[in-house]
Design a protein around this motif. Structure first.
Motif, PDB file in Angstrom:
ATOM      1  N   PHE A 145     -15.136  25.272  18.025  1.00 10.29           N
ATOM      2  CA  PHE A 145     -14.499  25.465  19.332  1.00 10.29           C
ATOM      3  C   PHE A 145     -12.997  25.514  19.130  1.00 10.29           C
ATOM      4  CE2 PHE A 145     -12.937  23.545  23.442  1.00 10.29           C
ATOM      5  CZ  PHE A 145     -13.332  24.592  24.266  1.00 10.29           C
ATOM      6  N   ALA A 146     -12.366  26.597  19.613  1.00  9.44           N
ATOM      7  CA  ALA A 146     -10.911  26.720  19.565  1.00  9.44           C
ATOM      8  C   ALA A 146     -10.394  26.509  20.984  1.00  9.44           C
ATOM      9  CB  ALA A 146     -10.519  28.100  19.030  1.00  9.44           C
ATOM     10  N   GLU A 147      -9.862  25.329  21.244  1.00  9.57           N
ATOM     11  CA  GLU A 147      -9.416  25.011  22.608  1.00  9.57           C
ATOM     12  C   GLU A 147      -8.153  25.804  22.942  1.00  9.57           C
ATOM     13  OE1 GLU A 147      -9.690  20.918  24.721  1.00  9.57           O
ATOM     14  OE2 GLU A 147      -7.639  21.058  23.953  1.00  9.57           O
ATOM     15  N   ILE A 148      -8.139  26.406  24.140  1.00  7.44           N
ATOM     16  CA  ILE A 148      -6.948  27.109  24.626  1.00  7.44           C
ATOM     17  C   ILE A 148      -6.133  26.152  25.485  1.00  7.44           C
ATOM     18  CG2 ILE A 148      -6.135  29.034  26.047  1.00  7.44           C
ATOM     19  CD1 ILE A 148      -8.812  30.478  25.233  1.00  7.44           C
ATOM     20  N   GLU A 149      -6.829  25.438  26.337  1.00  5.58           N
ATOM     21  CA  GLU A 149      -6.228  24.375  27.147  1.00  5.58           C
ATOM     22  C   GLU A 149      -7.375  23.439  27.524  1.00  5.58           C
ATOM     23  OE1 GLU A 149      -4.640  26.637  30.374  1.00  5.58           O
ATOM     24  OE2 GLU A 149      -6.557  26.802  31.381  1.00  5.58           O
ATOM     25  N   PRO A 150      -7.095  22.233  28.011  1.00  8.36           N
ATOM     26  CA  PRO A 150      -8.203  21.333  28.346  1.00  8.36           C
ATOM     27  C   PRO A 150      -9.200  22.021  29.292  1.00  8.36           C
ATOM     28  CG  PRO A 150      -6.144  20.127  28.384  1.00  8.36           C
ATOM     29  CD  PRO A 150      -5.781  21.575  28.173  1.00  8.36           C
ATOM     30  N   GLY A 151     -10.479  21.959  28.914  1.00 12.10           N
ATOM     31  CA  GLY A 151     -11.518  22.550  29.743  1.00 12.10           C
ATOM     32  C   GLY A 151     -11.720  24.044  29.554  1.00 12.10           C
ATOM     33  N   ARG A 152     -11.072  24.646  28.557  1.00 10.96           N
ATOM     34  CA  ARG A 152     -11.212  26.086  28.331  1.00 10.96           C
ATOM     35  C   ARG A 152     -10.934  26.405  26.870  1.00 10.96           C
ATOM     36  NH1 ARG A 152      -8.470  31.258  29.089  1.00 10.96           N
ATOM     37  NH2 ARG A 152      -6.391  30.331  29.081  1.00 10.96           N
ATOM     38  N   GLY A 153     -11.761  27.252  26.291  1.00 10.12           N
ATOM     39  CA  GLY A 153     -11.529  27.639  24.901  1.00 10.12           C
ATOM     40  C   GLY A 153     -12.571  28.620  24.427  1.00 10.12           C
ATOM     41  N   MET A 154     -12.447  28.992  23.143  1.00 15.58           N
ATOM     42  CA  MET A 154     -13.345  29.989  22.562  1.00 15.58           C
ATOM     43  C   MET A 154     -14.406  29.274  21.734  1.00 15.58           C
ATOM     44  SD  MET A 154     -11.900  32.683  23.776  1.00 15.58           S
ATOM     45  CE  MET A 154     -12.571  34.123  22.923  1.00 15.58           C
ATOM     46  N   LEU A 155     -15.665  29.509  22.084  1.00 11.05           N
ATOM     47  CA  LEU A 155     -16.766  28.994  21.283  1.00 11.05           C
ATOM     48  C   LEU A 155     -17.034  29.998  20.156  1.00 11.05           C
ATOM     49  CD1 LEU A 155     -18.524  26.389  21.615  1.00 11.05           C
ATOM     50  CD2 LEU A 155     -20.374  27.905  22.334  1.00 11.05           C
ATOM     51  N   CYS A 156     -17.229  29.485  18.955  1.00 17.55           N
ATOM     52  CA  CYS A 156     -17.426  30.324  17.766  1.00 17.55           C
ATOM     53  C   CYS A 156     -18.768  29.917  17.157  1.00 17.55           C
ATOM     54  CB  CYS A 156     -16.310  30.075  16.746  1.00 17.55           C
ATOM     55  SG  CYS A 156     -14.649  30.311  17.411  1.00 17.55           S
ATOM     56  N   VAL A 157     -19.710  30.843  17.116  1.00 16.15           N
ATOM     57  CA  VAL A 157     -21.081  30.495  16.711  1.00 16.15           C
ATOM     58  C   VAL A 157     -21.578  31.461  15.639  1.00 16.15           C
ATOM     59  CG1 VAL A 157     -23.439  30.092  17.524  1.00 16.15           C
ATOM     60  CG2 VAL A 157     -21.519  29.704  19.086  1.00 16.15           C
ATOM     61  N   ASN A 158     -22.105  30.921  14.549  1.00 11.23           N
ATOM     62  CA  ASN A 158     -22.726  31.753  13.512  1.00 11.23           C
ATOM     63  C   ASN A 158     -24.168  32.095  13.879  1.00 11.23           C
ATOM     64  OD1 ASN A 158     -20.497  31.637  11.845  1.00 11.23           O
ATOM     65  ND2 ASN A 158     -21.418  30.268  10.336  1.00 11.23           N
ATOM     66  N   HIS A 159     -24.577  33.317  13.496  1.00 14.67           N
ATOM     67  CA  HIS A 159     -25.981  33.729  13.650  1.00 14.67           C
ATOM     68  C   HIS A 159     -26.543  33.966  12.261  1.00 14.67           C
ATOM     69  CE1 HIS A 159     -25.289  33.890  17.888  1.00 14.67           C
ATOM     70  NE2 HIS A 159     -24.304  34.752  17.728  1.00 14.67           N
ATOM     71  N   GLU A 160     -27.354  33.033  11.788  1.00 11.69           N
ATOM     72  CA  GLU A 160     -27.695  33.031  10.374  1.00 11.69           C
ATOM     73  C   GLU A 160     -28.693  34.120   9.982  1.00 11.69           C
ATOM     74  OE1 GLU A 160     -29.315  29.376   8.859  1.00 11.69           O
ATOM     75  OE2 GLU A 160     -28.909  29.950   6.791  1.00 11.69           O
ATOM     76  N   VAL A 602     -40.298  21.858  18.849  1.00 13.38           N
ATOM     77  CA  VAL A 602     -41.045  22.081  17.605  1.00 13.38           C
ATOM     78  C   VAL A 602     -40.605  23.380  16.915  1.00 13.38           C
ATOM     79  CG1 VAL A 602     -42.976  23.270  18.753  1.00 13.38           C
ATOM     80  CG2 VAL A 602     -43.349  22.106  16.568  1.00 13.38           C
ATOM     81  N   GLY A 603     -40.556  23.293  15.588  1.00 12.42           N
ATOM     82  CA  GLY A 603     -40.282  24.486  14.794  1.00 12.42           C
ATOM     83  C   GLY A 603     -38.818  24.834  14.651  1.00 12.42           C
ATOM     84  N   GLY A 604     -37.940  24.124  15.362  1.00 12.06           N
ATOM     85  CA  GLY A 604     -36.507  24.406  15.293  1.00 12.06           C
ATOM     86  C   GLY A 604     -35.806  23.469  14.323  1.00 12.06           C
ATOM     87  N   GLU A 605     -34.661  23.906  13.788  1.00  9.32           N
ATOM     88  CA  GLU A 605     -33.771  22.998  13.076  1.00  9.32           C
ATOM     89  C   GLU A 605     -32.561  22.770  13.958  1.00  9.32           C
ATOM     90  OE1 GLU A 605     -32.270  26.154   9.881  1.00  9.32           O
ATOM     91  OE2 GLU A 605     -30.852  24.492  10.027  1.00  9.32           O
ATOM     92  N   LEU A 606     -31.853  21.672  13.722  1.00  9.29           N
ATOM     93  CA  LEU A 606     -30.681  21.388  14.555  1.00  9.29           C
ATOM     94  C   LEU A 606     -29.403  21.647  13.770  1.00  9.29           C
ATOM     95  CD1 LEU A 606     -29.936  20.575  17.398  1.00  9.29           C
ATOM     96  CD2 LEU A 606     -29.500  18.279  16.552  1.00  9.29           C
ATOM     97  N   CYS A 607     -28.525  22.465  14.391  1.00  7.92           N
ATOM     98  CA  CYS A 607     -27.245  22.822  13.772  1.00  7.92           C
ATOM     99  C   CYS A 607     -26.111  22.447  14.717  1.00  7.92           C
ATOM    100  CB  CYS A 607     -27.234  24.292  13.408  1.00  7.92           C
ATOM    101  SG  CYS A 607     -28.580  24.751  12.295  1.00  7.92           S
ATOM    102  N   GLY A 608     -24.876  23.023  14.536  1.00 12.29           N
ATOM    103  CA  GLY A 608     -23.715  22.339  15.012  1.00 12.29           C
ATOM    104  C   GLY A 608     -23.621  21.177  14.028  1.00 12.29           C
ATOM    105  N   PRO A 609     -23.485  19.977  14.454  1.00 13.90           N
ATOM    106  CA  PRO A 609     -22.967  19.518  15.737  1.00 13.90           C
ATOM    107  C   PRO A 609     -21.449  19.684  15.748  1.00 13.90           C
ATOM    108  CG  PRO A 609     -23.422  17.638  14.283  1.00 13.90           C
ATOM    109  CD  PRO A 609     -23.808  18.868  13.527  1.00 13.90           C
ATOM    110  N   TYR A 610     -20.859  19.770  16.949  1.00 15.15           N
ATOM    111  CA  TYR A 610     -19.396  19.887  17.043  1.00 15.15           C
ATOM    112  C   TYR A 610     -18.920  19.136  18.273  1.00 15.15           C
ATOM    113  CZ  TYR A 610     -14.794  21.973  16.362  1.00 15.15           C
ATOM    114  OH  TYR A 610     -13.460  22.165  16.107  1.00 15.15           O
TER     115      TYR A 610
END
Ligand code: FEO
Ligand code: CA
Ligand code: CA
Length: 675
Positions: A145-160, A602-610
């Motif tokens: 997460f690249a915060e622009i200001e409190p409560g707003r920013g750019m989420l950056c997510v990989n798609h593996e 079921v069947g999922g893995e957990l990523c993040g966390p951030y």
């Protein structure tokens, strides 16, 4: 039948992703005297260690009680003891996600959701590459997460990666019959579903996060996005192809697993299992791929190229090594993206080396240098770190900084006396000379694994995420390694056939992350502590809910406390537990004590966390829900398909397959998480 075909056609593996991972069970490290052996039996002969199959009384009789580290009682941990203030979740595995009481876990964005202003709405029955390239991609892994200001920013997510059997209607599993169902259109959708997503999210006055499609900086990065190279391998003849005779521009990034954010707010995407996307039609008499005529056969073998786990090379020549033998040399790097400037072409930083990069977690060391830890996720591969040449300043804190091109890449040697030595991968030093096949630093950047082999680095139990922490510490997730034999055990990888993984803590000398020496210790040996032959080691206060298996990603909150997410893959039947998020104490009497906070469908893995927003917000990525190991889900007991999945999380609508999604966790009524 070749070992690859044996795995593909084994009933043990319900989908291509499971077979792909099982095949990668065969190490490529030449410093080992391993043989291929029977992967299926060693890795997946799991029913003898299923929870309860080997009872406590039986194991006590066999091993004595000293090997047991059982909890003193199921509810021994109390809020007063733990630094993490929440009531532990009950373990289990079912169709839904679950969060500790008092917290919200809301779906923020799902595969297919539009993320740009003109993106079409998701239509799962009429997918196109054009639509997918403006919609949220598949199999979300890293979240930053690249915060622009409190409560707003750019989420950056990989798609593996992509799971074709639950992604496309009427297709089914494709690796068993040569990908005959994979048309060019489907391949192009897969390519558009890879890479990353960058988009604005905003928090309402009521504290709810949502996607703002209208920020013009929102963008998808895919397997077709143009990007440049920098560092020692940029422009090298080994990076040149017919489409790019200068060796300076490449289309796309693939298999982006974990990642990181730089101190200046750019997004680092790690290219992990890139080898799986390359194709060849040259096979021997048994039908096994034959790379012996390739000029770079030795390097290809060390990297597992070509994996042939995707049909892309049947439609795009650059993914066919018979036609473009140098293209694989252009993947396996750390990619930097400027989340605020959609016109900035991403950069592949070759100085950080080429391997199956799990992640790229950065910190500014005590001496001001930028340090990035990155594991090479393969059985018996290595832990690395990058140290910039210069200290971080306001002048060099920007996208494309020389901090990521001028410096030293190190690989770890874990000595039995508890010292870790960071060995520099520098041309001309030690064995890294032309006589040994390394003509320049470019060869070390491209063949990093082979350079690390020459230095005698320690082969590890699959290095996943590595997180630098407070006071010169770093925490390494060694997820599992079923292939380690008793004679291959060492102090830092102490269990043979380690199905459950462990976590190593490093303390760098002088509390300085750029030090070339430090000490190391094992925080926990994972798995069920009530089964003696698992050999687990937890703080005795850990409850039956709190122990876990196969640590993968990790993060610190702003109180300096460590959190771990897990990925057991198709092996979750060994524990019966879903993957999830756990707190893990690293200090004091409770060191090695963990608690379950969130668990996956079921069947999922957990990523993040951030953690973001002063640790009032936690982003979690639920990857490939409904796919892995669904044969072990009681009542379902079969492989998932688009038409017949083990769960339809998170929509639970009749015709919608499971959708990988990012979940946002907040405390009911607001406030810092677990405080
Ligand atoms: Fe993509 Fe190493 O997990
Ligand atoms: Ca991972
Ligand atoms: Ca993983």
């Amino acid at each position: 039948m070749s070992p690859r075909d044996e795995i593909i056609h084994s009933d043990e593996f319900g989908n291509k992703a499971e077979a792909f991972e099982a095949f990668d069970d065969i190490p490529t490290n030449p410093n080992l005297s391993t043989t291929i052996g029977d992967v299926i039996n060693t890795r997946y002969g799991r029913r003898d260690v299923l929870r309860g199959a080997l009872g406590v009384s039986a194991t006590t009789a066999l091993f004595g009680t000293s090997a047991l580290v059982a909890p003193t009682s199921a509810n021994a941990s109390t809020a007063a003891d733990s630094r993490y203030i929440f009531d532990e979740l009950q373990w289990g595995n079912d169709e839904a996600h679950h969060i500790a009481e008092g917290y919200n876990a809301d779906v923020l964005v799902r595969w297919g959701d539009p993320i740009t202003a003109d993106a079409p709405e998701f239509d799962v029955m009429n997918q196109t590459a054009a639509a997918q390239s403006q919609q949220f991609g598949y199999n979300n892994d890293y979240v930053g997460f690249a915060e622009i200001e409190p409560g707003r920013g750019m989420l950056c997510v990989n798609h593996e990666y992509t799971n074709e059997e639950v992604m496309f209607p009427g297709l089914g599993r494709q690796d068993r019959d040569g990908f005959k169902g994979m048309t060019r259109d489907l391949v192009d959708i897969e390519m558009a579903a890879h890479g990353g997503s960058v988009f604005e999210i905003v928090k309402s006055a009521e504290g709810a996060w949502s996607v703002n499609r209208n920020n013009p900086a929102n963008r998808r990065i895919t397997a077709n996005t143009p990007m440049t190279f920098d560092g020692p391998a940029a422009g090298n003849p080994r990076l040149r192809t017919s489409a790019d005779p200068a060796g300076m521009t490449v289309l796309g990034t693939i298999n982006n697993c974990a990642g990181g954010m730089t101190p200046w707010g750019t997004y680092l995407m790690a290219e992990e299992n890139f080898h799986g996307y390359f194709w060849s039609d040259v096979v021997d008499s048994e039908g096994k791929v034959d790379i012996s005529a390739q000029p770079e056969a030795e390097s290809m073998k060390r990297y597992g190229v070509p994996g042939r786990w995707y049909a892309w090379g049947q439609y795009h020549d650059r993914f066919n090594i018979d036609k473009e033998p140098n293209e694989p040399n252009r993947f396996g790097y750390i990619v930097e993206v400027d989340p605020l400037n959609p016109d900035a072409m991403p950069i592949k930083h070759t100085a950080l080396g080429r391997f199956r990069h799990e992640g790229a977690e950065a910190i500014v060391a005590a001496d001001g240098k930028l340090v990035i830890y990155s594991g090479d996720d393969n059985r018996f591969d290595y832990q690395y770190k990058w140290v910039s040449a210069e200290a971080v300043t306001s002048e060099n804190s920007h996208f494309g900084s020389t901090l990521l091109s001028e410096g030293t890449l190190y690989v770890a040697r874990f000595n039995a006396d508890g010292v870790v030595d960071w060995l520099p991968l520098v041309h001309g030093q030690g064995p890294l000379t032309a006589e040994n096949g390394f003509d320049s630093q470019a060869d070390i950047a491209i063949d990093t694994r082979m350079a690390a082999d020459a230095l005698g680095a320690t082969p590890m139990d699959r290095p996943e995420d590595a997180q630098p922490g407070p006071n010169g510490t770093a925490y390494l997730m060694l997820t599992n390694n079923s292939r380690r034999k008793p004679e291959q055990v060492d102090a830092a990888n102490p269990r043979p056939q380690s199905n459950f993984g462990h976590i190593i803590e490093i303390k760098e000398d002088g509390e300085n992350h750029s030090a070339t020496k430090g000490t190391w210790d094992i925080v926990v040996l994972c798995g069920d502590p009530t089964i003696a032959d698992v050999g687990a080691r937890w703080n005795p206060e850990t409850s039956e809910n709190g122990w876990f298996s196969s640590p993968d990603n990790c993060a610190f909150d702003d109180s300096g406390r460590l959190w771990i997410s897990t990925d057991q893959g198709s092996g979750w039947g060994r524990t019966g537990k879903s993957d999830g998020l756990y707190s893990l104490e690293t200090e004091g009497d409770l060191r090695g004590h963990s608690k379950l906070f969130f668990r996956c469908p079921v069947g999922g893995e957990l990523c993040g966390p951030y953690f973001a927003d002063n640790s009032e917000t936690l982003f979690l990525a639920v990857q490939h829900p409904g796919t892995d190991g669904t044969k072990d889900l009681v009542g379902f007991e079969r492989a998932s398909t688009f038409e017949d999945p083990a769960t339809r999380w998170p929509d639970f609508e009749p015709n919608m397959p499971p959708r990988p999604s990012v979940v946002v966790v907040t405390k009911e009524g607001g406030g810092k998480i677990a405080v």
